[in-house]
Design a protein around this motif. Structure first.
Motif, mmCIF file in Angstrom:
data_model
loop_
_atom_site.group_PDB
_atom_site.id
_atom_site.type_symbol
_atom_site.label_atom_id
_atom_site.label_comp_id
_atom_site.label_asym_id
_atom_site.label_seq_id
_atom_site.Cartn_x
_atom_site.Cartn_y
_atom_site.Cartn_z
ATOM 1 N N GLY A 1 -4.261 12.619 8.995
ATOM 2 C CA GLY A 1 -3.821 12.564 7.693
ATOM 3 C C GLY A 1 -2.922 11.493 7.381
ATOM 4 O O GLY A 1 -2.588 10.731 8.369
ATOM 5 N N GLY A 2 -2.969 11.097 6.067
ATOM 6 C CA GLY A 2 -2.282 9.860 5.657
ATOM 7 C C GLY A 2 -2.530 9.646 4.249
ATOM 8 O O GLY A 2 -2.778 10.398 3.444
ATOM 9 N N LEU A 3 -2.668 8.272 3.750
ATOM 10 C CA LEU A 3 -2.907 7.868 2.582
ATOM 11 C C LEU A 3 -3.987 6.939 2.650
ATOM 12 O O LEU A 3 -4.345 6.121 3.749
ATOM 13 N N ILE A 4 -4.813 7.041 1.446
ATOM 14 C CA ILE A 4 -5.925 5.974 1.419
ATOM 15 C C ILE A 4 -5.858 5.593 -0.070
ATOM 16 O O ILE A 4 -5.701 6.391 -0.802
ATOM 17 N N SER A 5 -6.279 4.486 -0.297
ATOM 18 C CA SER A 5 -6.535 3.892 -1.570
ATOM 19 C C SER A 5 -8.011 3.648 -2.041
ATOM 20 O O SER A 5 -8.939 3.567 -1.240
ATOM 21 N N GLY A 6 -8.213 3.290 -3.320
ATOM 22 C CA GLY A 6 -9.450 2.874 -3.745
ATOM 23 C C GLY A 6 -10.137 3.804 -4.410
ATOM 24 O O GLY A 6 -11.391 3.811 -4.888
ATOM 25 N N TYR A 7 -9.582 5.000 -4.889
ATOM 26 C CA TYR A 7 -10.000 6.222 -5.446
ATOM 27 C C TYR A 7 -9.306 6.658 -6.399
ATOM 28 O O TYR A 7 -8.124 6.387 -6.403
ATOM 29 N N ASP A 8 -9.882 7.375 -7.403
ATOM 30 C CA ASP A 8 -9.008 7.702 -8.600
ATOM 31 C C ASP A 8 -8.748 9.045 -8.314
ATOM 32 O O ASP A 8 -9.210 9.972 -8.052
ATOM 33 N N ILE B 1 -16.136 11.931 10.874
ATOM 34 C CA ILE B 1 -14.838 12.311 9.949
ATOM 35 C C ILE B 1 -15.368 13.079 8.490
ATOM 36 O O ILE B 1 -16.400 12.620 8.059
ATOM 37 N N LEU B 2 -14.981 14.324 8.419
ATOM 38 C CA LEU B 2 -15.324 15.081 7.270
ATOM 39 C C LEU B 2 -14.362 14.804 6.421
ATOM 40 O O LEU B 2 -13.201 15.413 6.362
ATOM 41 N N ILE B 3 -14.444 14.098 5.494
ATOM 42 C CA ILE B 3 -13.856 13.617 4.217
ATOM 43 C C ILE B 3 -13.824 14.878 3.159
ATOM 44 O O ILE B 3 -14.859 14.867 2.664
ATOM 45 N N PRO B 4 -12.780 15.446 2.765
ATOM 46 C CA PRO B 4 -12.888 16.364 1.577
ATOM 47 C C PRO B 4 -13.144 15.820 0.219
ATOM 48 O O PRO B 4 -13.123 14.655 0.192
ATOM 49 N N PRO B 5 -13.847 16.363 -0.562
ATOM 50 C CA PRO B 5 -14.020 15.790 -2.047
ATOM 51 C C PRO B 5 -12.749 15.417 -2.630
ATOM 52 O O PRO B 5 -11.842 15.993 -2.595
ATOM 53 N N ILE B 6 -13.124 14.533 -3.660
ATOM 54 C CA ILE B 6 -12.239 13.802 -4.415
ATOM 55 C C ILE B 6 -12.671 14.010 -5.811
ATOM 56 O O ILE B 6 -13.306 13.187 -6.480
ATOM 57 N N PRO B 7 -12.467 15.219 -6.435
ATOM 58 C CA PRO B 7 -13.078 15.624 -7.599
ATOM 59 C C PRO B 7 -12.790 14.704 -9.003
ATOM 60 O O PRO B 7 -13.521 14.376 -9.676
ATOM 61 N N SER B 8 -11.530 14.027 -8.993
ATOM 62 C CA SER B 8 -11.361 13.032 -9.974
ATOM 63 C C SER B 8 -12.083 11.689 -9.931
ATOM 64 O O SER B 8 -12.354 11.039 -10.937
ATOM 65 N N SER B 9 -12.600 11.569 -8.796
ATOM 66 C CA SER B 9 -13.593 10.359 -8.498
ATOM 67 C C SER B 9 -15.198 11.002 -8.486
ATOM 68 O O SER B 9 -16.099 9.823 -8.170
ATOM 69 N N ASP B 10 -15.298 12.163 -8.682
ATOM 70 C CA ASP B 10 -16.395 12.851 -8.554
ATOM 71 C C ASP B 10 -17.331 12.473 -7.160
ATOM 72 O O ASP B 10 -18.251 12.442 -7.186
ATOM 73 N N PRO C 1 -3.531 11.153 -1.063
ATOM 74 C CA PRO C 1 -3.200 11.681 0.358
ATOM 75 C C PRO C 1 -4.820 12.163 0.967
ATOM 76 O O PRO C 1 -5.648 12.274 0.149
ATOM 77 N N VAL C 2 -4.684 12.316 1.953
ATOM 78 C CA VAL C 2 -6.060 12.509 2.844
ATOM 79 C C VAL C 2 -5.753 13.348 4.289
ATOM 80 O O VAL C 2 -4.742 12.979 4.816
ATOM 81 N N LEU C 3 -6.370 14.508 4.235
ATOM 82 C CA LEU C 3 -6.256 15.381 5.448
ATOM 83 C C LEU C 3 -7.933 15.689 5.775
ATOM 84 O O LEU C 3 -8.154 16.323 5.126
ATOM 85 N N ALA C 4 -8.018 15.382 7.228
ATOM 86 C CA ALA C 4 -9.569 15.468 7.495
ATOM 87 C C ALA C 4 -9.775 15.726 8.830
ATOM 88 O O ALA C 4 -9.256 15.330 9.769
ATOM 89 N N PRO C 5 -10.545 16.593 9.246
ATOM 90 C CA PRO C 5 -10.948 16.993 10.443
ATOM 91 C C PRO C 5 -12.007 15.898 11.038
ATOM 92 O O PRO C 5 -12.785 15.325 10.173
ATOM 93 N N LEU C 6 -11.821 15.691 12.311
ATOM 94 C CA LEU C 6 -12.874 14.720 13.023
ATOM 95 C C LEU C 6 -13.526 15.154 14.305
ATOM 96 O O LEU C 6 -12.726 15.763 15.130
ATOM 97 N N ILE C 7 -14.401 14.725 14.647
ATOM 98 C CA ILE C 7 -15.137 14.948 15.835
ATOM 99 C C ILE C 7 -14.858 13.563 16.644
ATOM 100 O O ILE C 7 -15.744 12.596 16.069
ATOM 101 N N MET C 8 -14.435 13.631 17.887
ATOM 102 C CA MET C 8 -14.295 12.378 18.517
ATOM 103 C C MET C 8 -15.329 12.418 20.003
ATOM 104 O O MET C 8 -14.955 13.254 20.567
ATOM 105 N N ALA C 9 -16.041 11.468 19.951
ATOM 106 C CA ALA C 9 -17.028 11.379 21.378
ATOM 107 C C ALA C 9 -16.657 9.794 21.942
ATOM 108 O O ALA C 9 -16.620 8.949 21.466
ATOM 109 N N GLU C 10 -16.150 10.450 23.292
ATOM 110 C CA GLU C 10 -15.517 8.960 24.050
ATOM 111 C C GLU C 10 -16.149 8.927 25.288
ATOM 112 O O GLU C 10 -16.230 10.121 25.971
#
Length: 173
Positions: free
Chosen positions: A111-118, A150-159, A132-141
């Motif tokens: 979770g955190g902040l990300i730029s570059g989208y409306d 990373i599963l990034i949720p939709p950003i409807p205002s940027s379509d 803001p962004v909150l995303a689940p992720l699968i890590m293989a190490e």
């Protein structure tokens, strides 16, 4: 239309702030002391968009860093060219609980902040391009090599639809 000076200024400001923070932190403590559970370099490779009728850029090169401050917690930040071919900067935290860890595979959330989208009404700043962004992720190490999905949720205002992001990681210590 944005001039190259405007775009350069938008990129230069976050990079300058990051350099100032890094130099200030380095003068008081070493990265090994802060990142005592590991320091990783991330390479953003690409993405897959769950939307069959619209074109997005699937190649999203970028770099980042993960500083593991505890076995289950990390600070992360970086840059990549997003699916709309705009520069994106991100920063935030990763939580990878031990109960969601099976051998080489681990489930986590970032979770955190990300730029570059409306971001529309959810955006920060005069142009609402930081959000803001909150995303689940699968890590293989495996040892010093790893990968994130990373599963990034939709950003409807940027379509933008749900998106899978792919990163490769290398551990420094």
């Amino acid at each position: 239309m944005k001039t190259s000076a405007t775009v350069s200024k938008k990129i230069r400001i976050p990079l300058t702030l990051a350099a100032l923070i890094a130099s200030g932190a380095a003068s008081n403590v070493s990265a090994a002391e802060v990142c005592n559970d590991g320091l990783w370099a991330d390479a953003m490779i690409g993405s897959y968009h769950v939307h069959p009728k619209k074109h997005f850029d699937q190649f999203n090169p970028g770099v980042g860093v993960e500083c593991w401050i505890a076995p289950q917690w990390a600070l992360a930040g970086g840059y990549f060219r997003n699916s709309l071919t705009a520069p994106s900067f991100y920063g935030g935290g990763v939580w990878a609980p031990e109960f969601a860890h099976w051998g080489y595979i681990r489930l986590a959330a970032m979770g955190g902040l990300i730029s570059g989208y409306d971001y529309g009404k959810w955006g920060i700043g005069h142009d609402h391009k930081l959000g803001p962004v909150l995303a689940p992720l699968i890590m293989a190490e495996y040892g010093r090599i790893a990968a994130n999905i990373i599963l990034i949720p939709p950003i409807p205002s940027s379509d933008l639809p749900f998106t899978l992001g792919f990163q490769l990681r290398v551990k420094f210590w």
